[in-house]
Design a protein around this motif. Structure first.
Motif, PDB file in Angstrom:
ATOM      1  N   ARG A 235      39.898  56.266   3.077  1.00 27.29           N
ATOM      2  CA  ARG A 235      38.632  56.553   3.154  1.00 27.29           C
ATOM      3  C   ARG A 235      37.853  55.191   2.796  1.00 27.29           C
ATOM      4  N   LEU A 236      37.439  54.771   3.862  1.00 30.30           N
ATOM      5  CA  LEU A 236      36.704  53.510   3.805  1.00 30.30           C
ATOM      6  C   LEU A 236      35.111  53.670   3.296  1.00 30.30           C
ATOM      7  N   SER A 237      34.734  52.779   2.748  1.00 31.86           N
ATOM      8  CA  SER A 237      33.213  53.044   2.238  1.00 31.86           C
ATOM      9  C   SER A 237      32.584  51.523   2.582  1.00 31.86           C
ATOM     10  N   CYS A 238      31.176  51.708   3.174  1.00 28.61           N
ATOM     11  CA  CYS A 238      30.488  50.445   3.204  1.00 28.61           C
ATOM     12  C   CYS A 238      29.071  50.647   2.839  1.00 28.61           C
ATOM     13  N   ALA A 239      28.710  49.789   1.860  1.00 27.47           N
ATOM     14  CA  ALA A 239      27.400  49.865   1.052  1.00 27.47           C
ATOM     15  C   ALA A 239      26.662  48.977   1.584  1.00 27.47           C
ATOM     16  N   ALA A 240      25.334  49.350   2.087  1.00 28.90           N
ATOM     17  CA  ALA A 240      24.439  48.325   2.686  1.00 28.90           C
ATOM     18  C   ALA A 240      23.226  47.955   1.940  1.00 28.90           C
ATOM     19  N   SER A 241      22.684  46.968   2.075  1.00 30.96           N
ATOM     20  CA  SER A 241      21.384  46.778   1.459  1.00 30.96           C
ATOM     21  C   SER A 241      20.647  45.619   2.439  1.00 30.96           C
ATOM     22  N   GLY A 242      19.251  45.616   1.972  1.00 31.74           N
ATOM     23  CA  GLY A 242      18.649  44.768   2.579  1.00 31.74           C
ATOM     24  C   GLY A 242      17.970  45.221   4.119  1.00 31.74           C
TER      25      GLY A 242
ATOM     26  N   GLN B 182      17.830  40.117   4.346  1.00 31.51           N
ATOM     27  CA  GLN B 182      19.090  39.763   5.147  1.00 31.51           C
ATOM     28  C   GLN B 182      19.769  40.931   4.804  1.00 31.51           C
ATOM     29  N   VAL B 183      20.502  41.499   5.617  1.00 28.64           N
ATOM     30  CA  VAL B 183      21.245  42.686   5.435  1.00 28.64           C
ATOM     31  C   VAL B 183      22.541  42.096   4.592  1.00 28.64           C
ATOM     32  N   GLN B 184      23.054  43.074   3.800  1.00 22.64           N
ATOM     33  CA  GLN B 184      24.321  42.628   3.018  1.00 22.64           C
ATOM     34  C   GLN B 184      25.187  43.984   3.089  1.00 22.64           C
ATOM     35  N   LEU B 185      26.178  43.703   3.497  1.00 21.75           N
ATOM     36  CA  LEU B 185      27.335  44.753   3.832  1.00 21.75           C
ATOM     37  C   LEU B 185      28.554  44.705   2.846  1.00 21.75           C
ATOM     38  N   VAL B 186      28.906  45.666   1.960  1.00 25.21           N
ATOM     39  CA  VAL B 186      30.302  45.498   1.107  1.00 25.21           C
ATOM     40  C   VAL B 186      30.874  46.500   1.641  1.00 25.21           C
ATOM     41  N   GLU B 187      32.292  46.327   2.114  1.00 28.75           N
ATOM     42  CA  GLU B 187      33.276  47.124   2.287  1.00 28.75           C
ATOM     43  C   GLU B 187      34.311  47.302   1.385  1.00 28.75           C
ATOM     44  N   SER B 188      34.939  48.732   1.188  1.00 27.27           N
ATOM     45  CA  SER B 188      35.732  48.719   0.264  1.00 27.27           C
ATOM     46  C   SER B 188      36.576  50.161   0.649  1.00 27.27           C
ATOM     47  N   GLY B 189      37.709  50.294  -0.021  1.00 24.57           N
ATOM     48  CA  GLY B 189      38.634  51.446   0.083  1.00 24.57           C
ATOM     49  C   GLY B 189      39.895  51.090   0.926  1.00 24.57           C
ATOM     50  N   GLY B 190      39.995  50.001   1.146  1.00 25.42           N
ATOM     51  CA  GLY B 190      41.408  49.645   2.161  1.00 25.42           C
ATOM     52  C   GLY B 190      42.350  49.741   1.274  1.00 25.42           C
ATOM     53  N   GLY B 191      43.712  49.306   1.626  1.00 23.18           N
ATOM     54  CA  GLY B 191      44.971  49.448   0.852  1.00 23.18           C
ATOM     55  C   GLY B 191      45.937  49.530   1.757  1.00 23.18           C
ATOM     56  N   LEU B 192      47.120  49.732   1.135  1.00 22.44           N
ATOM     57  CA  LEU B 192      48.519  49.688   1.769  1.00 22.44           C
ATOM     58  C   LEU B 192      48.826  51.327   1.671  1.00 22.44           C
ATOM     59  N   VAL B 193      49.269  51.922   2.971  1.00 24.62           N
ATOM     60  CA  VAL B 193      49.215  53.177   3.067  1.00 24.62           C
ATOM     61  C   VAL B 193      50.568  53.537   4.250  1.00 24.62           C
ATOM     62  N   GLN B 194      51.294  54.476   3.961  1.00 27.88           N
ATOM     63  CA  GLN B 194      52.596  54.960   4.847  1.00 27.88           C
ATOM     64  C   GLN B 194      51.984  55.452   6.056  1.00 27.88           C
ATOM     65  N   PRO B 195      52.692  55.405   7.009  1.00 28.16           N
ATOM     66  CA  PRO B 195      52.389  56.062   8.370  1.00 28.16           C
ATOM     67  C   PRO B 195      52.089  57.490   8.184  1.00 28.16           C
TER      68      PRO B 195
END
Length: 120
Positions: A19-26, A1-14
């Motif tokens: 930069r978001l990342s997504c690590a995939a496995s499976g 089964q594919v597993q996806l882990v997103e990261s890198g979000g946050g609060l930013v001003q206009p």
């Protein structure tokens, strides 16, 4: 089964960047097309961008075409989304998935997503 882990979000001003990342496995990442989606409060999950296998052609939703860049690192099984000139309307939870289908309802499973909030 594919597993996806997103990261890198946050609060930013206009006008800021993230930069978001997504690590995939499976899955065999190198032969997988990869896509980003996002879901704003009260709205349906929408397609953002896709990058083809082997670092192939990238495609973007019109409203993000000139501000977002999708890329991938097959050695790390990771796909990225560089977001520049962020606007308040970019506020959403961002998700990745394997494949190039742009209709989010056709995907069976998702990661937890990463929250992006654009606010002053």
């Amino acid at each position: 089964q594919v597993q996806l882990v997103e990261s890198g979000g946050g609060l930013v001003q206009p006008g800021g960047s993230l930069r978001l990342s997504c690590a995939a496995s499976g899955c065999i990442f190198s032969i997988s097309d990869m896509s980003w989606f996002r879901q704003a409060p009260g709205k349906e999950r929408e397609w953002v961008a896709t990058i083809g296998r082997f670092g192939g052609t990238a495609a973007y939703a019109d409203s993000m075409k000139d501000r977002f860049t999708i890329s991938r690192d097959d050695a790390k099984n990771t796909v990225y989304l560089q977001m520049n000139s962020l606007k308040p309307e970019d506020t959403a939870v961002y998700y990745c998935n394997t494949g190039r289908v742009r209709l989010s309802s056709l995907y069976n499973s998702w990661g937890q997503g990463t929250q992006v909030t654009v606010s002053s």
